[in-house]
Scaffold this motif. Structure first.
Motif, PDB file in Angstrom:
ATOM      1  N   SER A  15       1.347  -4.215   3.561  1.00 13.44           N
ATOM      2  CA  SER A  15       2.358  -3.395   4.234  1.00 13.44           C
ATOM      3  C   SER A  15       1.803  -1.989   4.467  1.00 13.44           C
ATOM      4  O   SER A  15       0.846  -1.564   3.816  1.00 13.44           O
ATOM      5  N   GLU A  16       2.433  -1.276   5.385  1.00 14.24           N
ATOM      6  CA  GLU A  16       2.001   0.099   5.660  1.00 14.24           C
ATOM      7  C   GLU A  16       2.167   0.991   4.438  1.00 14.24           C
ATOM      8  O   GLU A  16       1.327   1.858   4.171  1.00 14.24           O
ATOM      9  N   ASN A  56      -6.870  -3.949   6.258  1.00 10.26           N
ATOM     10  CA  ASN A  56      -6.019  -2.946   5.623  1.00 10.26           C
ATOM     11  C   ASN A  56      -6.764  -2.191   4.530  1.00 10.26           C
ATOM     12  O   ASN A  56      -6.568  -0.980   4.348  1.00 10.26           O
TER      13      ASN A  56
END
Length: 362
Positions: free
Chosen positions: A74-75, A167
């Protein structure tokens, strides 16, 4: 050659060979499994390691198996890990993220249908650490029978690994380590005891290593092969993983990983009293099959670590529990200073106590 000579592990240059081993500590912020300032402080305190390998970090919600472990999907998690890498780099350290899908080593509370995924619907005879949502207390609970992955769902998990590596790069990590040990998803594919599939991912050794090869290629496409490692536990017998053919499967896989150009292989060796030892024949054959660096971990004393490096069987040695209680472990080893014991009661979950409260030597 000693623990305190520099070494290059792929594209990562280590000032010493005392690596911090990956250790689950379960202190991410909830909800969301987000790394936080306390985690950043914890790793920054240990930045004198030749290289830090983070705690195992789930690549997706499906890949989770323990309470409060961090993610990289997730961010908010990317931003949280960026706080960690910035803190470590500010202290001159190097840090790689361990990418994790637990597979069948999980609990129904983490899955909408109550079923973790695995190569085959075989329970692992193992427990995971879970916090009861009603009492807030953590404890070990049994893993259920998992759901066997459909063939057409495997590519989606490979993609999850690819995105997790992307990521990790965005979060500022110096590299990544693929967790393929200790009975988790990739390891479960490798072994005939946990993989009873009849498709292209089961049966022969070539089929059983297919998933691991695909993951290594996907991760390397994002992080770079020379910044990618992988962890194996060839001789593990726990968690229903006692497969005498597993070492040969891993040696076959090592040849494939050498072709991809992975930076290192990390051997998780058993560290309990009556555990099987890693035989010399395996160490020799691994060196013959794989030209990259080899890391070892599992109850090594400083003398054992030096012997492993001087023998040529390892390029660096990872230390686990000693790094928990001794943030300045490399200095203590170099100067032969006493080591502090760690508090096992604060290993999983909790606050700063037993996490960032250990003192450096004076």
């Amino acid at each position: 050659m000693t623990l305190f000579t520099p070494v290059s592990i792929g594209a990562i240059n280590l000032p010493n060979r005392v690596v911090m081993a990956p250790m689950t500590r379960s202190r991410s912020t909830q909800p969301g499994d987000v790394p936080n300032a306390m985690i950043a402080e914890y790793y920054a305190q240990r930045a004198s390691a030749g290289m830090i390998i983070t705690e195992a970090t789930q690549i997706s919600p499906e890949g989770k198996g323990y309470s409060f472990t961090p993610g990289i999907h997730s961010e908010a998690q990317i931003a949280g890990w960026k706080q960690v890498t910035d803190a470590v780099h500010a202290k001159g350290g190097r840090i790689v993220l361990q990418l994790w899908h637990v597979g069948r080593m999980s609990h129904p509370m983490f899955h909408a249908d109550g079923k973790p995924v695995a190569p085959s619907a075989i329970a692992p005879d193992a427990t995971v650490w879970i916090v009861d949502p009603e009492t807030g207390k953590g404890g070990m609970v049994e893993c259920p029978v998992p759901r066997a992955l459909e063939t057409d769902k495997i590519a989606r998990i490979v993609e999850d690994y690819r995105l997790a590596a992307r990521n990790a790069k965005a979060a500022g990590f110096d590299g990544v380590e693929i967790h393929a040990a200790n009975g988790y998803l990739i390891d479960a594919f490798l072994r005939s005891t946990s993989n009873h599939r009849a498709d292209a991912y089961g049966g022969s050794v070539e089929n059983r290593i297919r998933f691991a090869v695909a993951v290594a290629e996907a991760v390397s496409s994002q992080m770079g092969a020379d910044q990618t490692g992988i962890r194996f536990s060839p001789f593990i017998t726990q968690r229903g993983m006692d497969d005498p053919d597993a070492p040969q499967a891993i040696l076959t896989l090592a040849k494939k990983l050498d072709q991809i150009g992975l930076a290192y292989i990390h051997l998780a060796e058993a560290d309990w009293d009556d555990a099987p030892q890693t035989p010399e024949w395996f160490r020799k054959e691994l060196r013959a099959a794989y030209s990259g660096s080899v890391l070892v971990a599992g109850g090594y004393t400083p003398d054992m670590a030096v012997a492993a490096i001087n023998s040529g069987y390892a390029d660096a040695v990872a230390f686990g529990r000693p790094f928990i209680a001794n943030p300045d472990l490399p200095r203590r080893l170099a100067e032969n200073l006493p080591l502090s014991p760690f508090d096992s009661d604060t290993l999983f979950g909790g606050d700063a106590q037993g996490y960032t409260t250990y003192e450096v030597s004076v």
